[in-house]
Design an enzyme around this catalytic site. Structure first.
Site, PDB file in Angstrom:
ATOM      1  N   GLU A  93      -6.167   6.931  -5.959  1.00 29.65           N
ATOM      2  CA  GLU A  93      -5.956   7.488  -4.613  1.00 29.65           C
ATOM      3  C   GLU A  93      -6.287   8.979  -4.654  1.00 29.65           C
ATOM      4  O   GLU A  93      -5.907   9.675  -5.595  1.00 29.65           O
ATOM      5  CB  GLU A  93      -4.502   7.301  -4.137  1.00 29.65           C
ATOM      6  N   GLU A 150       2.195   3.170  -7.830  1.00 28.46           N
ATOM      7  CA  GLU A 150       3.274   4.138  -7.611  1.00 28.46           C
ATOM      8  C   GLU A 150       4.646   3.482  -7.691  1.00 28.46           C
ATOM      9  O   GLU A 150       5.417   3.521  -6.733  1.00 28.46           O
ATOM     10  CB  GLU A 150       3.099   4.828  -6.255  1.00 28.46           C
TER      11      GLU A 150
HETATM   12  C1  GAL Z   1       0.671   7.109  -1.638  1.00 30.82           C
HETATM   13  C2  GAL Z   1       0.838   5.601  -1.565  1.00 30.82           C
HETATM   14  C3  GAL Z   1       0.078   5.054  -0.381  1.00 30.82           C
HETATM   15  C4  GAL Z   1       0.409   5.832   0.848  1.00 30.82           C
HETATM   16  C5  GAL Z   1       0.072   7.271   0.642  1.00 30.82           C
HETATM   17  C6  GAL Z   1       0.356   8.129   1.851  1.00 30.82           C
HETATM   18  O1  GAL Z   1       1.629   7.675  -2.416  1.00 30.82           O
HETATM   19  O2  GAL Z   1       0.387   4.983  -2.729  1.00 30.82           O
HETATM   20  O3  GAL Z   1       0.407   3.708  -0.211  1.00 30.82           O
HETATM   21  O4  GAL Z   1       1.751   5.661   1.135  1.00 30.82           O
HETATM   22  O5  GAL Z   1       0.846   7.751  -0.430  1.00 30.82           O
HETATM   23  O6  GAL Z   1       0.195   9.474   1.562  1.00 30.82           O
END
Ligand code: GAL
Length: 940
Positions: free
Chosen positions: A514, A439
């Site tokens: 993720e 990200e």
């Molecule tokens: C994502 C990020 C993670 C964490 C997560 C929380 O965008 O890559 O590290 O911050 O959001 O929602």
């Protein structure tokens, strides 16, 4: 009895013989763990006085070599500092504060706390004369962060990374045959991540000794190719020569199987590298019918690389590796050893309840085991290189890993970090993919991102061409990095159209790096924003995010997607989204910070695991809600589930693939039971029963999950009169321990501001306003006289060392915050005289038995506020004109003993991590609370 000259000569010959025998018997390479017996103190971010005068010298350590000053100097007096063992995280020891960092879980350390952002560590080590000629180095696995290391006052270097390991050669600076001092200044004032990162030397430290010709650190690279039933193994090795030897050496590489049986060997004579040069050497070895590394049978092999010179083994280096094949296919996803594997992954940071980032190795195994029990087969190290022991645990337990570097970029800062991570980790069979970023909002959608990704990707291929590269992308899956990255990393369904991207880039494999980012609090079934609690039913957390079930359904239905990584496996400190202070841990985990499961774990067990599952939620203790409707869910992989309330059926429902079942039930106390059927047969049941009030404390250990060592994770809960676990209990439990120590306590409550650790507080109090008067007598007084007030001058100011008085009387002041009788107050005197007498508030005090320069001060002579110290002393004399004389009288140390260890239960559970003393036969942990029957647990 007098020893004669002959006896002495025989004795010294014998000693010489002993030294030689020991030198010859030394193993060619020693890696000595030096985690024990460090001294620690806080310094200060910008006030050099509070940083023990470090870097104040006229000549600094950058001006003249060996000029480390303050705690970096060999002679610095650290007797008043705290004693501790590594790994250590000072952030977790601090209280919480609203003005502290959201990312770092509101621990009062780091950037807004200049007095808690610098940590100094010092350790003494003895290095024998017989080590002269070897390469002596210090090896740090990871320090958070920006560390400067000194050895005997010599500056060795600065390491900015809080995540990569580093090493310093100290051979030239060693005091052979004597004591040596390691000093480390750690600056945790900056954050590298947006999540809790701890502070201090939180990973292992080693002293390494090798021959001048040696295999360099992380200097082997083992790859294999399967040809039919055999493996062709290539073992590359980097050899360095720090000595003058010229000539030939023999390199022998042996492969041992998991029973230490030799399965392949190669040997060759080569020319040793020139002085300070490194050479790359490579052997080909064949392993017949290798046992492959797999998720269920994580078989490992060992490569032993030996270097021989003149028939003697001069180095021996071990590399653990596995033989397996990996493949990403843009149509069909991921394959391990030719078998299709859907990646059932979780993202995780590296902290744990009670102990922050300072995890004993056993806790790595504990956590990986918990994830495996949930049915998970893959782990993403978000967003930084992990502790080496985490990867060992994944290798040994069978867990696939995405290893991730911290920051994207093309300069030495970025690429060297990536290189170090890859060279350290590339022999781990568990690692199937490198991640070079996550990200990076500034660049990910554009041409700069594309350029950086291309360079990092190609650079990584130069270090390890056997694994693909991924990057987690969040701002649309269209352009920039998304169009060039080898394996597309989708961060969240809601961030773009995954199918559209895939249709555009048909050759590019992809996975959900993720997914989820759901909010849940363990044991909570009604969201309460005022209390910062999120109900644990799996729900869509935010408009553009999806529930775990929605996420898994999406990924499981698309064979071209290799799988998904849930955000996150465990809760972690920091990022308490959707709340802020006073919430201090995340809500994203499938498990809480302790590893206690939230209900989602059972959803995953049902569809990720192999065992039959039936789990009913919520608990059935809803006193006061009689007659009100409650959502009852069942997680199961049975064909059908029937629900009963007090034996009355509320209906049987058919389970759908990757789904769950729901009922609305009006609450009456009693027993809620779910029965699971497979092929029409009842195979499982789960019960939620209204319990009575908590009466007993129950302790149970997770020891069977721990593979080695002295660590145990203990669960604390309460039971009612029928021995039923009470799911809403929140009693405060107090602990005591024999035969070991407690490392930390936790309970998974995201809003708990209770202490993680109960450790003695050590305050160092300076002596101020230090004055002197001359005395005409060399005899020191037994009592203080009336010294005239206007004759005091600043101590040592303009002292003429050639014309010193026969003795001096010095006066100083120190402030005590309180004078509690339970405090232990000591004066650590630093010699300012040949003979000395010390008075505190007019009372003469005697040195302690253990240390003639330490005075233990009783509270009967101390007072709250200002105290005075007088020191009468005959002066030290200069031997050489340029001798620098000590003018510092020392420091007052105030130890405030810790309160007893305690923790509230949170929705029925708390956790305590204990460590057995090395020599103890058993540890006994006792727990008590008001109104409850005490409990205890003995571990052998
Ligand atoms: C994502 C990020 C993670 C964490 C997560 C929380 O965008 O890559 O590290 O911050 O959001 O929602």
């Amino acid at each position: 009895m007098k020893t004669t000259f002959i006896q002495k000569t025989i004795l010294s010959f014998f000693l010489l013989f002993l030294v030689q025998v020991t030198a010859q018997n030394k193993s060619p390479r020693e890696l000595i763990l030096i985690d024990k017996d460090w001294r620690f103190s806080f310094g200060h971010l910008y006030d050099t006085k509070k940083d023990f005068g470090h870097a104040e010298g006229y000549f600094s350590y950058l001006t003249k070599t060996g000029f480390g000053d303050g705690p970096a100097a060999s002679g610095f007096d650290d007797r008043a500092w705290r004693k501790l063992d590594l790994p250590h995280d000072w952030a977790v020891e601090q209280p919480f504060s609203e003005s502290a960092s959201f990312s770092h879980g509101f621990k009062a350390a780091g950037k807004n706390f200049p007095e808690k952002s610098i940590g100094w560590y010092r350790k003494k080590i003895t290095i024998p004369n017989s080590d002269l000629g070897r390469v002596i180095s210090l090896k740090f696995d990871g320090v958070f962060r920006n560390s400067k290391v000194f050895f005997n006052g010599f500056y060795l270097g600065t390491e900015e990374s809080g995540y990569n390991g580093f090493e310093y050669d100290v051979s030239a600076y060693v005091n052979y045959g004597g004591e040596n001092i390691i000093s480390v200044r750690v600056d945790a004032s900056m954050e590298e991540g947006w999540f809790y990162e701890g502070a201090g030397i939180y990973r292992h430290v080693y002293l390494q000794k090798t021959n001048p010709i040696y295999v360099v650190q992380n200097g082997t690279y083992v790859t294999s190719e399967l040809v039919g039933n055999n493996a062709a193994v290539t073992a590359d090795v980097k050899i360095k020569n720090n000595g003058k030897f010229k000539g030939s050496i023999e390199v022998i590489q042996t492969i041992l199987d998991n029973k230490s049986k030799q399965v392949a060997v190669s040997s060759e004579n080569i020319v040793a590298p020139e002085f300070y040069q490194t050479i790359n050497y490579s052997s080909k070895l064949h392993v017949e019918n290798p046992l492959l590394w797999d998720l269920d049978s994580p078989n490992l092999y060992q490569l032993i690389t030996e270097i021989k010179s003149e028939g003697k083994v001069i180095d021996s280096y071990k590399t653990s590796f596995g033989i397996r094949t990996i493949e990403f296919n843009a149509e069909q996803g991921f394959f391990l050893n030719g078998k299709s594997i859907k990646l059932k992954g979780t993202n995780n940071h590296q902290d744990h309840a009670g102990i922050g980032t300072a995890l004993p190795d056993e806790i790595q195994y504990y956590r990986i085991q918990k994830l495996k029990e949930m049915g998970s087969n893959a782990y993403r190290c978000s967003h930084h290189p992990p502790t080496p022991e985490l990867l060992d645990a994944c290798d040994k337990l069978g867990m696939l890993v995405i290893d991730e570097t911290r920051l994207m970029g093309i300069n030495e800062y970025h690429l060297k970090d990536l290189q170090r991570m890859m060279e350290r980790d590339r022999n781990h069979p568990s690692i199937f993919c490198w991640s070079v970023g996550n990200e990076e909002w500034q660049i990910e959608g554009g041409i700069i991102g594309e350029r950086i990704a291309n360079i990092m990707q190609d650079f990584s291929k130069s270090i390890d061409p056997t694994r693909p590269v991924t990057i987690g992308i969040s701002s649309g899956f269209k352009s920039g990095i998304s169009s060039v990255v080898e394996v597309m990393g989708y961060n969240y369904l809601g961030n773009g159209d995954i199918d559209a991207h895939r249709n555009q880039f048909k050759q590019q494999p992809g996975m959900g790096t993720e997914e989820g980012s759901t909010f849940a609090t363990r044991g909570i079934y009604f969201t309460d924003d005022a209390k910062h609690y999120q109900s644990a039913y799996d729900k869509k957390p935010r408009p553009t995010f999806y529930s775990i079930e929605e996420g898994w359904k999406f990924y499981s239905e698309r064979p071209y997607l290799a799988g998904m990584f849930i955000w996150t496996g465990f809760d972690y400190r920091g990022e308490p989204t959707p709340y802020g202070w006073p919430s201090v841990t995340s809500y994203f985990g499938m498990m809480d910070v302790c590893g206690f499961p939230k209900d989602n774990v059972f959803y995953l067990k049902s569809w990720w695991g192999k065992e039959p599952v039936l789990h009913l939620l919520p608990h059935w203790n809803w006193s006061g809600m009689e007659g009100k409707e409650i959502d009852v869910w069942a997680y199961s992989n049975c064909d059908e589930v029937e629900l009963f309330l007090n034996k009355k059926s509320l209906g049987k429902k058919k389970m759908t693939q990757n789904g769950h079942l729901e009922w609305k039930v009006n609450y009456v106390l009693g027993t809620l039971e779910a029965v699971g059927y497979k092929n029409g047969e009842k195979i499982l049941s789960d019960i939620q029963k209204t319990t009575g009030k908590a009466e007993n404390i129950k302790l149970s250990s997770d020891k069977e999950n721990v593979l080695k060592g002295n660590i145990s994770v203990v669960t604390i809960e309460t039971t009612d009169k029928n021995n039923l676990h009470v799911p809403i209990a929140n009693d405060e439990i107090t602990f005591s321990i024999k035969g070991g120590k407690i490392l930390g306590v936790g309970n998974g409550d995201p809003t708990s501001l209770e202490s993680d650790k109960f450790i003695d507080d050590i305050a160092l109090v300076a002596i101020n306003n230090f004055k002197e008067q001359k005395s005409n007598s060399a005899t020191l007084p037994e009592q203080l006289s009336n010294y005239s007030d206007n004759e005091w001058i600043d101590a040592f100011k303009d002292r003429d060392y050639k014309k010193q008085a026969p003795s001096y009387i010095y006066k100083g002041e120190f402030d005590l915050k309180n004078n509690s009788a339970s405090n232990v107050v000591s004066f650590f005197y630093k010699k300012i005289g040949v003979q000395t007498v010390v008075f505190i508030n007019g009372n003469k005090v005697e040195p302690s038995a253990e240390d003639p320069q330490k005075y233990i001060l009783s509270s009967s002579i101390l007072k709250e506020g200002k105290n005075t110290i007088h020191i009468a002393a005959t002066p030290l004399q200069k031997i050489k004109d340029w001798d620098v004389m000590n003018t510092d009288p020392g420091i007052i140390q105030v130890i405030t003993p810790a309160e007893p260890w305690k923790r509230k239960l949170f929705n029925g559970y708390a956790q305590i991590i204990i460590q057995k003393d090395e020599n103890a036969k058993e540890v006994i942990l006792s727990a008590s609370a008001k109104g409850l029957r005490a409990g205890s647990l003995s571990l052998k």
